[in-house]
Design an enzyme around this catalytic site. Sequence first.
Site, PDB file in Angstrom:
ATOM      1  N   ASP A  41       0.880  -1.154  -0.037  1.00 26.30           N
ATOM      2  CA  ASP A  41       0.094   0.009  -0.139  1.00 26.30           C
ATOM      3  C   ASP A  41       1.062   1.352   0.087  1.00 26.30           C
ATOM      4  OD1 ASP A  41      -2.161   1.808   0.048  1.00 26.30           O
ATOM      5  OD2 ASP A  41      -2.235   1.692   2.351  1.00 26.30           O
ATOM      6  N   GLU A  70      -1.259  -1.193  -4.817  1.00 22.49           N
ATOM      7  CA  GLU A  70      -2.316  -0.472  -5.135  1.00 22.49           C
ATOM      8  C   GLU A  70      -2.246   0.668  -6.337  1.00 22.49           C
ATOM      9  OE1 GLU A  70      -4.894   0.839  -1.732  1.00 22.49           O
ATOM     10  OE2 GLU A  70      -4.867   2.832  -2.694  1.00 22.49           O
ATOM     11  N   ASP A  99      -2.725   1.219   7.059  1.00 21.20           N
ATOM     12  CA  ASP A  99      -1.713   0.687   5.844  1.00 21.20           C
ATOM     13  C   ASP A  99      -1.273  -0.746   5.806  1.00 21.20           C
ATOM     14  OD1 ASP A  99      -1.170   3.993   5.351  1.00 21.20           O
ATOM     15  OD2 ASP A  99      -1.236   3.436   7.340  1.00 21.20           O
TER      16      ASP A  99
END
Lengths: 191, 191
Positions: free
Chosen positions: B18, B79, B152
């Site tokens: 992430d 991501e 996260d």
Amino acid sequence: MFAGLTNRGERVRVLGVDPGLTRCGVGVVDGAPGAPLSLVAVGVIRTPAAAELPERLLGIAEGIEGWLAEHRPDAVAVERVFAQANLRTVMGTAQASGIAITAAARLRLPVALHTPSEVKAAITGSGRADKAQVTAMVTRILRLSAAPKPADAADALALAICHVWRGGAMARIARAAAAQTAARTPARRPE
Amino acid sequence: MFAGLTNRGERVRVLGVDPGLTRCGVGVVDGAPGAPLSLVAVGVIRTPAAAELPERLLGIAEGIEGWLAEHRPDAVAVERVFAQANLRTVMGTAQASGIAITAAARLRLPVALHTPSEVKAAITGSGRADKAQVTAMVTRILRLSAAPKPADAADALALAICHVWRGGAMARIARAAAAQTAARTPARRPE
């Protein structure tokens, strides 16, 4: 081969990077503020638009690393990317800039980010100059017989020139400030 | 030590990332579609907000490289960042994602990009699920005794889980398509 460039006064070799995924401009300039600058090398790192993103980003990384290894600059100047820029290309541009900055940081080289208008103002006197004007001034400043192409290559040289000049100005300001401080500071008491 | 993970059926080890400049979530999951997944490691790579950008990006690069070296994943899921996201942080996020993708590509690992809504839909059944719901499902899917923190870190695990499941689904579709094609193709003439 590069001896004398880094340690003779303020003479520096700067790699300018105009980040991009399809065309990443790279240009190396030798120079010192107030002295004629000279072109060392200029080019474009290209990655095929049809390739997958990981392959393209790796191509940019290896390309930048190749330029750093071959030309051994003292500093790297990268164009500062803004989120407000062209939405279609801004993510690739941001990723390419991050890769260029990281490649320089890995070699513990100083990295400076300059905005497009800072570069234009440094080179042409106007932060709103168009690409043709920037290219014309780069050609003149480096005393080239022909304009560097494509525009990304000229922009990379403009970044490098801007960095040499701004670096010199900043160093002069820092020296002047240091001199003033020294003048104001009472002499150290003998012990 | 990792023998058997990559070659036993579809069992894979995935590193989810992430991306972020202040907190970059990283999570490693072992699994196969339709079989229980297991947590290998989860954490956050942090860089100090007060540090210069080159130092921060280098910290992200070295952190990701450390996770790749330690956990030797078969694939990396990152991501997908959109330019429309939070303007204040999107450039740093894009740069961190480019660095993660490049680190994986350097090792010739397959890299997949999943959007936040693809991840949420895969994990919770809804592309609009909130962070708490994603964290709750990650905790349940990996049979953890406590929710991974910060968000996260949970998001990185969600990405890795999503990748295992989507990878399996895509592999099944590819196999089905290949089987259909084979059924339609006339048998090769004997020579």
